[in-house]
Write a protein that holds these residues in place. Structure first.
Motif, PDB file in Angstrom:
ATOM      1  N   TYR A 194      -0.062  -0.125  -1.104  1.00 54.35           N
ATOM      2  CA  TYR A 194       0.864   0.632  -0.259  1.00 54.35           C
ATOM      3  C   TYR A 194       1.250   1.964  -0.905  1.00 54.35           C
ATOM      4  CZ  TYR A 194       1.493  -2.568   3.604  1.00 54.35           C
ATOM      5  OH  TYR A 194       1.279  -3.326   4.737  1.00 54.35           O
ATOM      6  N   ALA A 195       1.349   2.011  -2.219  1.00 53.80           N
ATOM      7  CA  ALA A 195       1.700   3.252  -2.904  1.00 53.80           C
ATOM      8  C   ALA A 195       0.579   4.290  -2.784  1.00 53.80           C
ATOM      9  CB  ALA A 195       1.985   2.966  -4.381  1.00 53.80           C
ATOM     10  N   ARG A 196      -0.659   3.833  -2.776  1.00 60.37           N
ATOM     11  CA  ARG A 196      -1.800   4.755  -2.781  1.00 60.37           C
ATOM     12  C   ARG A 196      -2.365   5.064  -1.395  1.00 60.37           C
ATOM     13  NH1 ARG A 196      -4.897   4.596  -7.991  1.00 60.37           N
ATOM     14  NH2 ARG A 196      -3.722   3.257  -9.372  1.00 60.37           N
ATOM     15  N   GLU A 197      -2.197   4.175  -0.439  1.00 62.01           N
ATOM     16  CA  GLU A 197      -2.983   4.263   0.796  1.00 62.01           C
ATOM     17  C   GLU A 197      -2.168   4.532   2.059  1.00 62.01           C
ATOM     18  OE1 GLU A 197      -5.992   4.599   0.329  1.00 62.01           O
ATOM     19  OE2 GLU A 197      -6.411   3.570  -1.553  1.00 62.01           O
ATOM     20  N   ALA A 198      -1.062   5.222   1.952  1.00 61.81           N
ATOM     21  CA  ALA A 198      -0.236   5.522   3.131  1.00 61.81           C
ATOM     22  C   ALA A 198      -1.027   6.280   4.198  1.00 61.81           C
ATOM     23  CB  ALA A 198       1.004   6.317   2.726  1.00 61.81           C
ATOM     24  N   LEU A 199      -1.938   7.133   3.788  1.00 65.03           N
ATOM     25  CA  LEU A 199      -2.734   7.918   4.721  1.00 65.03           C
ATOM     26  C   LEU A 199      -3.557   7.031   5.660  1.00 65.03           C
ATOM     27  CD1 LEU A 199      -3.632  10.776   5.590  1.00 65.03           C
ATOM     28  CD2 LEU A 199      -5.510  10.551   3.950  1.00 65.03           C
ATOM     29  N   LEU A 200      -4.012   5.895   5.162  1.00 67.99           N
ATOM     30  CA  LEU A 200      -4.793   4.979   6.000  1.00 67.99           C
ATOM     31  C   LEU A 200      -3.967   4.484   7.188  1.00 67.99           C
ATOM     32  CD1 LEU A 200      -6.565   2.776   3.300  1.00 67.99           C
ATOM     33  CD2 LEU A 200      -7.402   4.881   4.385  1.00 67.99           C
ATOM     34  N   PHE A 201      -2.697   4.244   6.931  1.00 67.89           N
ATOM     35  CA  PHE A 201      -1.809   3.775   7.998  1.00 67.89           C
ATOM     36  C   PHE A 201      -1.427   4.925   8.930  1.00 67.89           C
ATOM     37  CE2 PHE A 201      -1.322   0.511   4.777  1.00 67.89           C
ATOM     38  CZ  PHE A 201      -1.457  -0.634   5.535  1.00 67.89           C
ATOM     39  N   GLU A 202      -1.218   6.117   8.362  1.00 69.78           N
ATOM     40  CA  GLU A 202      -0.890   7.284   9.182  1.00 69.78           C
ATOM     41  C   GLU A 202      -2.010   7.591  10.165  1.00 69.78           C
ATOM     42  OE1 GLU A 202       0.081  10.591   6.642  1.00 69.78           O
ATOM     43  OE2 GLU A 202       1.544   9.394   5.535  1.00 69.78           O
ATOM     44  N   GLN A 203      -3.256   7.399   9.726  1.00 72.31           N
ATOM     45  CA  GLN A 203      -4.413   7.682  10.582  1.00 72.31           C
ATOM     46  C   GLN A 203      -4.844   6.455  11.390  1.00 72.31           C
ATOM     47  OE1 GLN A 203      -7.424   9.401   8.060  1.00 72.31           O
ATOM     48  NE2 GLN A 203      -6.346  11.345   7.947  1.00 72.31           N
ATOM     49  N   ASP A 204      -4.109   5.357  11.259  1.00 73.11           N
ATOM     50  CA  ASP A 204      -4.365   4.133  12.010  1.00 73.11           C
ATOM     51  C   ASP A 204      -5.806   3.648  11.868  1.00 73.11           C
ATOM     52  OD1 ASP A 204      -3.513   1.994  13.568  1.00 73.11           O
ATOM     53  OD2 ASP A 204      -4.075   2.975  15.442  1.00 73.11           O
ATOM     54  N   LEU A 205      -6.270   3.618  10.626  1.00 74.73           N
ATOM     55  CA  LEU A 205      -7.635   3.159  10.368  1.00 74.73           C
ATOM     56  C   LEU A 205      -7.738   1.649  10.522  1.00 74.73           C
ATOM     57  CD1 LEU A 205      -8.446   5.576   7.454  1.00 74.73           C
ATOM     58  CD2 LEU A 205      -9.460   5.577   9.725  1.00 74.73           C
ATOM     59  N   GLY A 206      -8.952   1.162  10.647  1.00 71.35           N
ATOM     60  CA  GLY A 206      -9.202  -0.235  10.948  1.00 71.35           C
ATOM     61  C   GLY A 206      -8.992  -1.193   9.793  1.00 71.35           C
ATOM     62  N   GLU A 207      -8.988  -2.477  10.144  1.00 63.45           N
ATOM     63  CA  GLU A 207      -8.753  -3.535   9.162  1.00 63.45           C
ATOM     64  C   GLU A 207      -9.796  -3.549   8.044  1.00 63.45           C
ATOM     65  OE1 GLU A 207      -8.212  -7.363  11.029  1.00 63.45           O
ATOM     66  OE2 GLU A 207      -6.516  -6.626  12.195  1.00 63.45           O
TER      67      GLU A 207
END
Length: 171
Positions: free
Chosen positions: A16-29
């Motif tokens: 969660y500390a490193r990958e916030a961008l993945l959630f912002e861009q709504d990337l897949g599972e």
């Protein structure tokens, strides 16, 4: 087992500390699963960490005939855990993890069935622990621990508490 779950929490916290961008861009599972597996490798240096690993030693991870557990392949035989922590050559199966985005509206029961089967001591080389995590944008919205083919209430509560203490348990 609590020590192992603490390592899972540490991996999730780093994720969660490193990958916030993945959630912002709504990337897949699958993208989320891969990045979490990278963090899991750091926590389990004596094991291999793989995504979608469908082997038990040299054999394909097929379920017994008549199994009620749904499968992931088009032939209806194999299951692919999202992340596994194991030793490939031995085989020594340590942890199986199923990852879901909290926004996934498909029934979660498929993942639960997989973890029941993967941790069932009567099915080949069972995993010692199974973990189900639902990933929300700002933290884990739900988690569950499986041991010996069943949900383990005490360890599930422990994991939820540790996630909350780490600041990534939303529920």
């Amino acid at each position: 087992m609590r020590t192992e779950l603490d390592k899972v929490v540490a991996a999730l916290k780093e994720f969660y500390a490193r990958e916030a961008l993945l959630f912002e861009q709504d990337l897949g599972e699958r993208t989320l699963t891969h990045r979490l597996a990278v963090e899991m490798e750091r926590q389990f240096p004596d094991f291999e960490v793989d995504c979608d690993f469908d082997r038990l030693g040299p054999r394909t991870l097929n379920l017994p005939r008549g199994s009620i557990v749904s499968t992931d392949d088009h032939l209806g035989k194999s299951i692919y855990p999202d992340i596994v922590v194991h030793q490939r050559a031995v085989p020594k199966n340590h942890i199986a993890i199923e990852v879901r985005k909290a926004s996934n509206h498909q029934p979660v029961e498929h993942d639960r069935h997989k973890l029941r089967a993967l941790t069932d001591q009567h099915i080949w080389f069972a995993y010692w622990i199974g973990v189900l995590v639902l990933l929300g944008k700002s933290g884990v919205t739900s988690s569950e621990v499986f041991v010996s083919g069943e949900p383990h209430e005490e360890l599930s509560k422990y994991l939820a508490q540790r996630l909350k203490e780490a600041g990534i348990g939303v529920a």
